[in-house]
Design an enzyme around this catalytic site. Structure first.
Site, PDB file in Angstrom:
ATOM      1  CB  CYS A 175      -0.930  -0.012   1.214  1.00 29.40           C
ATOM      2  SG  CYS A 175      -1.880   1.504   1.460  1.00 29.40           S
TER       3      CYS A 175
ATOM      4  CB  CYS B  48      -0.016   2.126   4.015  1.00 29.61           C
ATOM      5  SG  CYS B  48      -1.699   1.531   3.766  1.00 29.61           S
TER       6      CYS B  48
END
Length: 261
Positions: free
Chosen positions: A50, A53
């Site tokens: 991700c 993230c």
């Protein structure tokens, strides 16, 4: 669920230290730590693939600004790939997703996606420091809660709303309060307790600003101190002083009257 107290013994070995936050990797350990320390949990759903993230880590979690909140919460990292059950429970189909919850697992605030650290930091800063009712939360965690436990938690979250001006936090706390009062209705051993829970559910409508809806609902209820209080509160918020006084005159409880000052 009781095993979280055993897992708490291994908490030190289950944490990962980033620059400003000590992350816990176990859901059960985080809840055990939150219960012991009487803190709320910040749960961050992420994955190694991700990109947002990773940006969130560098732009927020690892910055010095987080130092001010490092002792305020228990911080939990949840890898959605290796913790699919937890991810599904909290509907983390899109990441990053951050949830603030209590030790019982009751979610109070959430944000999906990463756009700006300020959105998250504002929630962390404005989250009340009010200590949780440990005995009640312990019963929830151990699955020994009863109608009185649910009522206490519903009332506590209702009171906690008064400690913040953050609209989204208020909404989450009132939703939590609703959930507990609905459990009271489900488990109530007496009609009186069920009715008291109903009054508080209606009061939550008023605390959301839905004054007309609250008055319409409470008008159907039997005469009671709480009925008069809710009517007085709604009229006060609407600026109808004379109407407010009309219902205040029917209230004998000093505690309720003090809330209308």
């Amino acid at each position: 669920m009781k095993r979280i107290f055993v897992f708490a013994l291994f908490a030190i070995g289950c944490t990962l230290a980033y620059s400003q936050v000590n992350w816990v990797r176990s859901y059960d350990v985080a809840r055990a730590q939150a219960l012991t320390a009487n803190k709320f949990i910040v749960m961050d759903f992420w994955a190694v693939w991700c990109g947002p993230c990773k940006k969130m880590d560098s732009d927020m979690w690892e910055t010095e600004k987080m130092a001010a909140h490092s002792d305020k919460f228990i911080f939990l990292k949840v890898d959605v790939d290796s913790n699919r059950e937890i991810a599904m429970r909290y509907r983390a189909s899109t990441i990053p997703k951050v949830i603030i919850m209590d030790a019982s697992g009751e979610a109070l605030w959430e944000e999906i996606g990463y756009r700006s650290a300020s959105v998250y930091m504002k929630a962390f800063e404005e989250f009340p420091n009010e200590p949780a009712p440990t005995d009640q939360i312990t019963k929830l965690v151990r699955e020994t809660a009863d109608e009185n436990t649910y009522f206490s938690m519903g009332a506590w979250y209702q009171d906690l709303v008064k400690e913040t001006e953050n609209v989204r936090l208020k909404r989450g706390m009132l939703n939590a309060s609703d959930n507990f009062f609905k459990m009271v209705q489900k488990e109530a051993s007496t009609d009186a307790l069920a009715q008291e829970a109903e009054f508080n559910l209606i009061l939550n409508f008023a605390y959301r600003g839905a004054y007309k809806k609250a008055m319409k609902k409470v008008d159907k209820m039997e005469e009671a101190e709480m009925k008069n209080f809710i009517m007085a509160y709604c009229y006060k918020c609407e600026g109808q002083t004379e109407k407010m006084k009309e219902f205040m005159d029917k209230i004998t409880s000093k505690d309720l009257l003090a809330q209308l000052d």
